[in-house]
Design a protein around this motif. Structure first.
Motif, short mmCIF file in Angstrom:
data_model
loop_
_atom_site.label_atom_id
_atom_site.label_comp_id
_atom_site.label_asym_id
_atom_site.label_seq_id
_atom_site.Cartn_x
_atom_site.Cartn_y
_atom_site.Cartn_z
N MET A 32 -6.23 -15.71 4.09
CA MET A 32 -7.63 -16.01 3.77
C MET A 32 -8.53 -15.02 4.51
O MET A 32 -8.70 -15.10 5.72
N ASP A 33 -9.10 -14.08 3.78
CA ASP A 33 -9.94 -13.03 4.35
C ASP A 33 -11.40 -13.45 4.25
O ASP A 33 -11.93 -13.68 3.16
N LEU B 220 -8.35 -14.10 8.32
CA LEU B 220 -8.84 -12.78 8.73
C LEU B 220 -10.35 -12.82 8.88
O LEU B 220 -11.06 -13.32 8.00
N ALA B 221 -10.85 -12.30 9.98
CA ALA B 221 -12.28 -12.12 10.20
C ALA B 221 -12.54 -10.63 10.37
O ALA B 221 -11.75 -9.94 11.01
N ASN B 222 -13.63 -10.15 9.80
CA ASN B 222 -13.83 -8.69 9.83
C ASN B 222 -14.65 -8.20 11.02
O ASN B 222 -14.99 -7.02 11.09
N THR B 223 -14.96 -9.11 11.98
CA THR B 223 -15.53 -8.68 13.25
C THR B 223 -14.97 -9.57 14.36
O THR B 223 -14.65 -10.74 14.11
N GLU C 161 -14.20 -14.96 17.00
CA GLU C 161 -14.49 -15.84 18.14
C GLU C 161 -15.15 -17.12 17.67
O GLU C 161 -14.87 -18.21 18.20
N TYR C 162 -16.01 -17.01 16.68
CA TYR C 162 -16.67 -18.21 16.15
C TYR C 162 -15.67 -19.16 15.52
O TYR C 162 -15.67 -20.37 15.81
N PHE C 163 -14.80 -18.64 14.65
CA PHE C 163 -13.81 -19.50 14.00
C PHE C 163 -12.89 -20.15 15.03
O PHE C 163 -12.58 -21.34 14.96
N ARG D 113 -7.09 -13.66 12.92
CA ARG D 113 -6.85 -12.25 13.23
C ARG D 113 -8.14 -11.47 12.93
O ARG D 113 -8.93 -11.88 12.09
N VAL D 114 -8.31 -10.35 13.58
CA VAL D 114 -9.45 -9.46 13.31
C VAL D 114 -8.98 -8.29 12.48
O VAL D 114 -8.07 -7.56 12.88
#
Length: 449
Positions: A176-177, A217-220, A225-227, A239-240
Protein backbone atom coordinates in the motif's frame (compact mmCIF):
# COMPACT_ATOMS: atom_id res chain seq x y z
CA UNK A 1 6.59 -13.47 -10.26
CA UNK A 2 3.67 -11.34 -11.44
CA UNK A 3 2.57 -8.07 -9.84
CA UNK A 4 -0.69 -6.19 -10.32
CA UNK A 5 0.03 -2.45 -10.08
CA UNK A 6 -3.02 -0.25 -9.50
CA UNK A 7 -2.71 3.45 -10.33
CA UNK A 8 -5.39 5.87 -11.45
CA UNK A 9 -2.76 8.30 -12.77
CA UNK A 10 -0.63 6.70 -15.48
CA UNK A 11 0.68 7.90 -18.87
CA UNK A 12 -0.67 9.55 -20.94
CA UNK A 13 -1.95 11.25 -17.80
CA UNK A 14 0.48 14.11 -17.27
CA UNK A 15 -0.33 14.52 -13.57
CA UNK A 16 2.70 14.28 -11.28
CA UNK A 17 1.13 11.24 -9.61
CA UNK A 18 1.59 9.27 -12.85
CA UNK A 19 5.39 9.44 -12.83
CA UNK A 20 6.03 7.22 -9.80
CA UNK A 21 3.91 4.19 -10.87
CA UNK A 22 5.19 4.52 -14.44
CA UNK A 23 8.81 4.30 -13.35
CA UNK A 24 8.04 1.35 -11.07
CA UNK A 25 6.17 -0.53 -13.80
CA UNK A 26 8.96 0.15 -16.29
CA UNK A 27 11.87 -0.92 -14.05
CA UNK A 28 10.49 -3.75 -11.90
CA UNK A 29 10.91 -6.39 -14.68
CA UNK A 30 14.68 -5.86 -14.34
CA UNK A 31 14.33 -7.54 -10.95
CA UNK A 32 12.25 -10.46 -12.17
CA UNK A 33 8.87 -8.91 -11.32
CA UNK A 34 6.58 -8.84 -14.34
CA UNK A 35 4.10 -6.00 -13.95
CA UNK A 36 0.52 -5.59 -15.15
CA UNK A 37 -0.91 -2.09 -14.75
CA UNK A 38 -4.56 -1.46 -13.88
CA UNK A 39 -5.45 2.13 -14.76
CA UNK A 40 -8.12 4.19 -16.54
CA UNK A 41 -8.70 5.07 -20.16
CA UNK A 42 -7.00 8.25 -21.43
CA UNK A 43 -10.28 10.16 -21.57
CA UNK A 44 -10.47 9.92 -17.76
CA UNK A 45 -6.96 11.30 -17.22
CA UNK A 46 -6.65 14.27 -14.93
CA UNK A 47 -4.19 16.03 -17.26
CA UNK A 48 -4.17 14.26 -20.61
CA UNK A 49 -0.78 14.61 -22.28
CA UNK A 50 -0.56 12.59 -25.53
CA UNK A 51 3.21 13.12 -25.69
CA UNK A 52 3.71 11.35 -22.35
CA UNK A 53 3.47 7.69 -23.34
CA UNK A 54 4.47 4.62 -21.29
CA UNK A 55 7.56 3.63 -23.26
CA UNK A 56 9.17 0.34 -22.31
CA UNK A 57 5.96 -1.33 -21.13
CA UNK A 58 4.10 -3.85 -23.27
CA UNK A 59 0.72 -2.41 -24.19
CA UNK A 60 -1.07 -5.68 -23.51
CA UNK A 61 0.06 -5.42 -19.89
CA UNK A 62 -1.68 -2.09 -19.39
CA UNK A 63 -5.34 -2.69 -18.49
CA UNK A 64 -7.36 0.47 -19.10
CA UNK A 65 -10.96 0.71 -17.93
CA UNK A 66 -13.89 3.08 -17.94
CA UNK A 67 -14.85 5.21 -14.94
CA UNK A 68 -18.54 5.40 -14.04
CA UNK A 69 -19.99 8.73 -12.84
CA UNK A 70 -19.75 9.10 -9.09
CA UNK A 71 -22.74 9.94 -6.90
CA UNK A 72 -21.62 13.56 -6.79
CA UNK A 73 -21.22 13.65 -10.58
CA UNK A 74 -24.79 12.39 -11.01
CA UNK A 75 -26.22 14.94 -8.58
CA UNK A 76 -24.28 17.77 -10.19
CA UNK A 77 -25.53 16.84 -13.65
CA UNK A 78 -29.10 16.71 -12.37
CA UNK A 79 -28.66 20.11 -10.69
CA UNK A 80 -27.25 21.60 -13.90
CA UNK A 81 -30.29 20.39 -15.85
CA UNK A 82 -32.67 21.89 -13.29
CA UNK A 83 -30.71 25.14 -13.25
CA UNK A 84 -30.81 25.35 -17.04
CA UNK A 85 -34.58 24.77 -17.06
CA UNK A 86 -35.17 27.40 -14.40
CA UNK A 87 -32.94 29.90 -16.21
CA UNK A 88 -34.72 29.33 -19.51
CA UNK A 89 -38.10 29.97 -17.90
CA UNK A 90 -39.41 26.53 -18.75
CA UNK A 91 -39.66 25.56 -15.11
CA UNK A 92 -40.27 27.77 -12.07
CA UNK A 93 -40.30 26.47 -8.52
CA UNK A 94 -43.29 27.25 -6.32
CA UNK A 95 -43.00 30.82 -5.06
CA UNK A 96 -40.99 32.02 -8.06
CA UNK A 97 -37.63 33.74 -7.74
CA UNK A 98 -38.25 34.62 -4.09
CA UNK A 99 -38.31 30.92 -3.28
CA UNK A 100 -34.95 30.47 -4.98
CA UNK A 101 -33.54 33.32 -2.91
CA UNK A 102 -34.97 31.82 0.26
CA UNK A 103 -33.48 28.42 -0.52
CA UNK A 104 -30.10 29.99 -1.26
CA UNK A 105 -30.20 31.91 2.00
CA UNK A 106 -31.13 28.77 3.88
CA UNK A 107 -28.15 26.91 2.36
CA UNK A 108 -25.86 29.78 3.32
CA UNK A 109 -27.14 29.57 6.87
CA UNK A 110 -26.25 25.89 6.98
CA UNK A 111 -22.74 25.59 5.44
CA UNK A 112 -21.76 22.61 7.59
CA UNK A 113 -24.90 20.71 6.58
CA UNK A 114 -24.23 21.41 2.91
CA UNK A 115 -20.58 20.38 3.29
CA UNK A 116 -21.64 17.13 4.97
CA UNK A 117 -24.07 16.38 2.16
CA UNK A 118 -21.43 16.96 -0.53
CA UNK A 119 -18.79 14.99 1.36
CA UNK A 120 -21.16 12.06 1.75
CA UNK A 121 -21.82 12.11 -1.98
CA UNK A 122 -18.10 12.26 -2.69
CA UNK A 123 -16.96 9.49 -0.32
CA UNK A 124 -14.35 8.01 -0.60
CA UNK A 125 -13.36 10.53 -3.32
CA UNK A 126 -14.46 11.85 -6.71
CA UNK A 127 -12.99 8.80 -8.44
CA UNK A 128 -15.30 6.30 -6.71
CA UNK A 129 -16.86 5.47 -10.07
CA UNK A 130 -13.70 3.54 -10.96
CA UNK A 131 -14.30 0.85 -8.32
CA UNK A 132 -16.68 -1.45 -10.21
CA UNK A 133 -15.02 -1.22 -13.67
CA UNK A 134 -11.65 -1.94 -12.04
CA UNK A 135 -12.90 -5.03 -10.21
CA UNK A 136 -14.53 -6.35 -13.37
CA UNK A 137 -11.28 -5.91 -15.32
CA UNK A 138 -9.28 -7.72 -12.63
CA UNK A 139 -11.76 -10.58 -12.64
CA UNK A 140 -11.12 -11.04 -16.36
CA UNK A 141 -7.33 -10.78 -16.25
CA UNK A 142 -6.97 -13.20 -13.31
CA UNK A 143 -8.42 -15.93 -15.50
CA UNK A 144 -5.22 -15.73 -17.55
CA UNK A 145 -2.58 -14.42 -15.12
CA UNK A 146 -1.75 -15.65 -11.62
CA UNK A 147 -0.53 -12.74 -9.51
CA UNK A 148 1.85 -13.06 -6.57
CA UNK A 149 1.16 -9.61 -5.10
CA UNK A 150 -0.77 -6.38 -5.61
CA UNK A 151 0.61 -2.84 -5.35
CA UNK A 152 -1.48 0.33 -5.21
CA UNK A 153 -0.56 3.99 -5.07
CA UNK A 154 -2.90 6.69 -3.79
CA UNK A 155 -4.39 9.26 -3.98
CA UNK A 156 -7.05 8.80 -5.09
CA UNK A 157 -8.19 6.75 -2.11
CA UNK A 158 -10.29 4.59 -4.41
CA UNK A 159 -7.06 2.91 -5.57
CA UNK A 160 -6.39 1.62 -2.07
CA UNK A 161 -9.96 0.38 -1.64
CA UNK A 162 -9.77 -1.48 -4.95
CA UNK A 163 -6.46 -3.05 -3.93
CA UNK A 164 -7.76 -4.08 -0.50
CA UNK A 165 -10.75 -5.81 -2.06
CA UNK A 166 -8.58 -7.64 -4.60
CA UNK A 167 -6.07 -8.67 -1.93
CA UNK A 168 -8.91 -10.09 0.17
CA UNK A 169 -10.62 -11.90 -2.69
CA UNK A 170 -7.46 -13.44 -4.13
CA UNK A 171 -5.51 -13.88 -0.88
CA UNK A 172 -2.61 -11.74 -2.10
CA UNK A 173 -0.04 -9.68 -0.20
CA UNK A 174 -0.61 -5.98 -0.69
CA UNK A 175 1.93 -3.16 -0.88
CA UNK A 176 0.00 0.00 0.00
CA UNK A 177 1.81 3.10 -1.30
CA UNK A 178 0.67 6.36 0.33
CA UNK A 179 1.81 9.50 -1.50
CA UNK A 180 -0.41 11.67 0.73
CA UNK A 181 -2.05 11.31 4.13
CA UNK A 182 -5.49 9.74 3.80
CA UNK A 183 -7.27 12.60 5.59
CA UNK A 184 -6.07 16.08 4.73
CA UNK A 185 -7.06 17.36 8.16
CA UNK A 186 -3.77 16.11 9.59
CA UNK A 187 -1.87 18.38 7.20
CA UNK A 188 -3.53 21.56 8.40
CA UNK A 189 -4.95 22.34 4.96
CA UNK A 190 -8.05 24.49 4.66
CA UNK A 191 -9.69 21.83 2.48
CA UNK A 192 -10.40 19.49 5.39
CA UNK A 193 -13.20 16.99 5.82
CA UNK A 194 -15.76 18.93 7.82
CA UNK A 195 -18.46 16.31 8.38
CA UNK A 196 -17.75 14.24 11.54
CA UNK A 197 -19.58 11.24 10.09
CA UNK A 198 -17.60 11.25 6.84
CA UNK A 199 -14.39 11.75 8.80
CA UNK A 200 -15.27 8.66 10.84
CA UNK A 201 -15.86 6.72 7.61
CA UNK A 202 -12.42 7.71 6.36
CA UNK A 203 -10.73 6.84 9.62
CA UNK A 204 -12.36 3.41 9.60
CA UNK A 205 -11.38 2.80 5.96
CA UNK A 206 -7.78 3.88 6.59
CA UNK A 207 -7.55 1.64 9.67
CA UNK A 208 -8.86 -1.34 7.69
CA UNK A 209 -6.41 -0.71 4.86
CA UNK A 210 -3.44 -0.36 7.18
CA UNK A 211 -4.40 -3.57 8.96
CA UNK A 212 -4.77 -5.53 5.71
CA UNK A 213 -1.67 -4.20 3.95
CA UNK A 214 1.50 -6.30 4.06
CA UNK A 215 3.73 -3.23 3.57
CA UNK A 216 2.83 0.44 3.96
CA UNK A 217 4.97 2.84 1.93
CA UNK A 218 5.26 6.51 2.82
CA UNK A 219 7.07 8.86 0.46
CA UNK A 220 8.61 11.03 3.21
CA UNK A 221 10.11 10.22 6.61
CA UNK A 222 7.66 12.68 8.22
CA UNK A 223 4.66 10.81 6.80
CA UNK A 224 6.15 7.48 7.92
CA UNK A 225 6.62 8.89 11.43
CA UNK A 226 3.00 9.99 11.45
CA UNK A 227 1.65 6.56 10.45
CA UNK A 228 3.90 4.79 12.95
CA UNK A 229 2.89 7.19 15.72
CA UNK A 230 -0.85 7.23 15.05
CA UNK A 231 -1.10 3.52 14.30
CA UNK A 232 1.59 1.81 16.43
CA UNK A 233 0.06 -1.60 15.73
CA UNK A 234 1.23 -1.34 12.11
CA UNK A 235 4.51 0.53 12.72
CA UNK A 236 6.57 -2.52 11.73
CA UNK A 237 4.96 -2.48 8.27
CA UNK A 238 5.85 1.13 7.46
CA UNK A 239 8.69 1.82 5.02
CA UNK A 240 9.97 5.07 3.46
CA UNK A 241 10.14 5.14 -0.33
CA UNK A 242 10.45 8.73 -1.56
CA UNK A 243 9.44 10.10 -4.90
CA UNK A 244 12.36 10.12 -7.26
CA UNK A 245 14.08 11.19 -10.41
CA UNK A 246 14.96 9.30 -13.56
CA UNK A 247 18.56 8.13 -13.86
CA UNK A 248 18.86 10.04 -17.13
CA UNK A 249 18.15 13.39 -15.47
CA UNK A 250 21.58 14.95 -15.05
CA UNK A 251 22.53 18.42 -13.86
CA UNK A 252 24.28 20.54 -16.47
CA UNK A 253 25.03 24.29 -16.62
CA UNK A 254 22.98 26.12 -19.24
CA UNK A 255 22.97 29.39 -21.14
CA UNK A 256 21.11 31.23 -18.39
CA UNK A 257 24.50 32.02 -16.90
CA UNK A 258 24.87 34.74 -19.54
CA UNK A 259 21.23 35.88 -19.54
CA UNK A 260 20.47 39.59 -19.30
CA UNK A 261 17.53 38.79 -16.99
CA UNK A 262 17.11 36.76 -13.84
CA UNK A 263 14.13 34.52 -14.61
CA UNK A 264 12.42 32.65 -11.77
CA UNK A 265 9.95 29.97 -12.85
CA UNK A 266 7.17 28.06 -11.10
CA UNK A 267 5.64 24.96 -12.67
CA UNK A 268 2.51 23.11 -11.57
CA UNK A 269 -0.91 23.56 -10.00
CA UNK A 270 -1.32 25.96 -7.08
CA UNK A 271 -3.96 24.66 -4.67
CA UNK A 272 -4.74 24.05 -1.00
CA UNK A 273 -2.69 26.33 1.25
CA UNK A 274 -0.06 26.91 -1.42
CA UNK A 275 0.00 30.57 -2.35
CA UNK A 276 2.14 33.03 -4.28
CA UNK A 277 1.11 35.98 -2.10
CA UNK A 278 4.01 36.02 0.37
CA UNK A 279 6.53 35.36 -2.38
CA UNK A 280 5.26 38.20 -4.56
CA UNK A 281 5.07 40.53 -1.59
CA UNK A 282 8.66 39.69 -0.68
CA UNK A 283 9.88 40.28 -4.24
CA UNK A 284 8.03 43.60 -4.25
CA UNK A 285 9.78 44.61 -1.02
CA UNK A 286 13.14 43.73 -2.55
CA UNK A 287 12.40 45.69 -5.74
CA UNK A 288 11.39 48.74 -3.70
CA UNK A 289 14.84 48.64 -2.12
CA UNK A 290 16.53 47.86 -5.46
CA UNK A 291 14.49 49.60 -8.21
CA UNK A 292 17.46 49.45 -10.59
CA UNK A 293 16.97 45.67 -10.92
CA UNK A 294 13.30 45.77 -11.98
CA UNK A 295 14.00 45.65 -15.73
CA UNK A 296 16.27 42.62 -15.27
CA UNK A 297 13.80 40.41 -13.37
CA UNK A 298 10.91 38.29 -14.59
CA UNK A 299 8.71 35.76 -12.81
CA UNK A 300 7.05 32.98 -14.82
CA UNK A 301 4.09 30.88 -13.58
CA UNK A 302 3.03 27.86 -15.65
CA UNK A 303 -0.01 25.85 -14.61
CA UNK A 304 -3.45 26.09 -13.06
CA UNK A 305 -4.06 28.21 -10.00
CA UNK A 306 -6.89 28.66 -7.52
CA UNK A 307 -5.77 32.25 -6.87
CA UNK A 308 -5.42 35.43 -8.93
CA UNK A 309 -1.66 35.67 -9.47
CA UNK A 310 -2.02 38.53 -11.93
CA UNK A 311 -4.18 40.37 -9.38
CA UNK A 312 -1.49 39.99 -6.73
CA UNK A 313 1.06 41.30 -9.23
CA UNK A 314 -1.07 44.41 -9.85
CA UNK A 315 -1.50 44.89 -6.10
CA UNK A 316 2.26 44.90 -5.61
CA UNK A 317 2.98 46.97 -8.71
CA UNK A 318 4.76 44.16 -10.58
CA UNK A 319 2.51 43.48 -13.57
CA UNK A 320 5.39 43.94 -16.02
CA UNK A 321 7.52 41.46 -14.04
CA UNK A 322 4.98 38.65 -13.53
CA UNK A 323 3.87 36.47 -16.47
CA UNK A 324 1.14 33.85 -16.01
CA UNK A 325 0.83 30.98 -18.51
CA UNK A 326 -1.52 28.01 -18.85
CA UNK A 327 -0.24 24.46 -18.17
CA UNK A 328 2.23 23.06 -20.70
CA UNK A 329 2.82 19.38 -21.59
CA UNK A 330 5.28 17.57 -19.33
CA UNK A 331 7.56 17.03 -22.32
CA UNK A 332 7.97 20.82 -22.69
CA UNK A 333 8.59 21.67 -19.05
CA UNK A 334 12.28 20.74 -19.03
CA UNK A 335 13.12 23.05 -21.94
CA UNK A 336 11.35 25.98 -20.24
CA UNK A 337 13.17 25.23 -17.00
CA UNK A 338 16.45 25.44 -18.87
CA UNK A 339 15.66 29.06 -19.71
CA UNK A 340 15.12 29.91 -16.04
CA UNK A 341 17.87 31.08 -13.73
CA UNK A 342 16.07 29.88 -10.59
CA UNK A 343 12.95 27.91 -9.64
CA UNK A 344 10.14 28.63 -7.20
CA UNK A 345 8.63 25.88 -5.04
CA UNK A 346 5.39 26.36 -3.08
CA UNK A 347 4.85 23.94 -0.19
CA UNK A 348 3.25 25.98 2.57
CA UNK A 349 1.39 24.19 5.38
CA UNK A 350 2.23 20.82 3.86
CA UNK A 351 4.27 19.36 6.72
CA UNK A 352 4.26 15.70 5.69
CA UNK A 353 4.67 15.88 1.93
CA UNK A 354 7.32 16.83 -0.60
CA UNK A 355 5.91 18.00 -3.96
CA UNK A 356 6.96 15.58 -6.69
CA UNK A 357 8.50 18.37 -8.75
CA UNK A 358 11.18 18.94 -6.07
CA UNK A 359 13.38 16.18 -7.47
CA UNK A 360 13.04 17.52 -11.01
CA UNK A 361 13.97 20.95 -9.69
CA UNK A 362 17.01 19.57 -7.90
CA UNK A 363 18.17 17.74 -11.02
CA UNK A 364 18.45 21.03 -12.94
CA UNK A 365 21.22 22.25 -10.63
CA UNK A 366 19.49 25.64 -10.43
CA UNK A 367 18.79 27.66 -7.28
CA UNK A 368 15.49 26.83 -5.60
CA UNK A 369 13.39 29.22 -3.52
CA UNK A 370 11.14 27.03 -1.35
CA UNK A 371 8.18 28.64 0.37
CA UNK A 372 7.76 26.21 3.25
CA UNK A 373 8.36 25.71 6.94
CA UNK A 374 11.88 24.72 7.94
CA UNK A 375 10.64 21.67 9.87
CA UNK A 376 8.36 20.41 7.09
CA UNK A 377 9.23 17.39 4.97
CA UNK A 378 10.32 19.72 2.16
CA UNK A 379 12.31 21.91 4.55
CA UNK A 380 14.13 18.88 5.98
CA UNK A 381 14.95 17.61 2.50
CA UNK A 382 16.37 20.86 1.16
CA UNK A 383 18.33 21.99 4.20
CA UNK A 384 22.02 21.69 3.50
CA UNK A 385 21.64 21.23 -0.27
CA UNK A 386 23.57 23.93 -2.17
CA UNK A 387 21.61 26.87 -3.61
CA UNK A 388 18.38 25.89 -1.86
CA UNK A 389 16.74 28.78 -0.02
CA UNK A 390 13.87 28.27 2.45
CA UNK A 391 11.51 31.17 3.17
CA UNK A 392 8.33 31.36 5.22
CA UNK A 393 7.30 34.99 4.85
CA UNK A 394 7.78 38.11 2.73
CA UNK A 395 10.70 39.41 4.77
CA UNK A 396 12.62 36.17 4.29
CA UNK A 397 11.81 36.23 0.56
CA UNK A 398 13.28 39.73 0.29
CA UNK A 399 16.45 38.56 2.02
CA UNK A 400 16.59 35.48 -0.23
CA UNK A 401 16.26 37.64 -3.34
CA UNK A 402 19.29 39.64 -2.26
CA UNK A 403 21.31 36.44 -1.92
CA UNK A 404 20.02 35.10 -5.23
CA UNK A 405 20.81 38.33 -7.05
CA UNK A 406 24.37 38.16 -5.75
CA UNK A 407 24.68 34.61 -7.14
CA UNK A 408 23.19 35.77 -10.45
CA UNK A 409 25.53 38.74 -10.71
CA UNK A 410 28.50 36.46 -9.97
CA UNK A 411 27.44 33.97 -12.67
CA UNK A 412 27.06 31.18 -10.07
CA UNK A 413 23.51 29.99 -10.69
CA UNK A 414 24.46 26.32 -10.94
CA UNK A 415 25.66 23.48 -8.75
CA UNK A 416 26.12 19.76 -9.38
CA UNK A 417 23.75 17.89 -7.05
CA UNK A 418 24.52 14.38 -8.30
CA UNK A 419 25.50 13.16 -4.84
CA UNK A 420 22.39 14.67 -3.25
CA UNK A 421 20.15 13.02 -5.84
CA UNK A 422 21.77 9.56 -5.71
CA UNK A 423 19.38 8.17 -3.03
CA UNK A 424 16.40 9.31 -5.11
CA UNK A 425 17.27 7.73 -8.44
CA UNK A 426 14.43 5.46 -9.54
CA UNK A 427 16.83 2.58 -10.21
CA UNK A 428 17.76 2.55 -6.52
CA UNK A 429 14.16 3.04 -5.35
CA UNK A 430 12.86 0.20 -7.51
CA UNK A 431 15.54 -2.12 -6.17
CA UNK A 432 14.24 -1.44 -2.66
CA UNK A 433 10.63 -1.88 -3.76
CA UNK A 434 11.40 -5.17 -5.49
CA UNK A 435 12.93 -6.50 -2.27
CA UNK A 436 9.85 -5.60 -0.22
CA UNK A 437 7.52 -7.13 -2.80
CA UNK A 438 9.45 -10.41 -2.75
CA UNK A 439 9.53 -10.48 1.06
CA UNK A 440 5.77 -9.92 1.22
CA UNK A 441 5.10 -12.64 -1.37
CA UNK A 442 7.37 -15.14 0.38
CA UNK A 443 5.84 -14.39 3.78
CA UNK A 444 2.36 -14.84 2.30
CA UNK A 445 3.29 -18.23 0.90
CA UNK A 446 4.74 -19.35 4.23
CA UNK A 447 1.67 -18.34 6.21
CA UNK A 448 -1.00 -19.47 3.71
CA UNK A 449 -2.97 -22.57 4.74
Amino acid sequence: MNLLLIAYHFPPDGAIGAVRPYQFARLLPQYGIQTWVLTVRPEHARQLNPDFQPAGIEEERIIRTAVFPSRRDSIQRFAQIIKALVKSGRMQPAGGSNAITQVGAEVRRRPLLLSCFLEMLEYPDRYAGWFQPALQAVQEVTRQVQFSAVYSTSPPRTCALIARYIAEQHHLPWIMDMRDPWITLVEGWRTTIQCPLVRAWHQKALHQCLQRASVVLANTPVLAEYFAGEYPQVAEKVRVLPNGIADTALSAPTAHLCSDKLTIGHFGTIYGCRTTYDFLQGVSMWLQANPQHRARLQLLFYGESAEDIAGFARQFGMSEVVHVHPPVPRTEVSSIMERCGALLLLAQQQPMQVPGKVYEYLATGKPIIAMTESNSATGRLLQGIPLCYIAQNAEQVSHTMEQLWHQYSSGKLFCDRSDDLAPFRYSRLVEQLAGWIREAAEHSQETSP
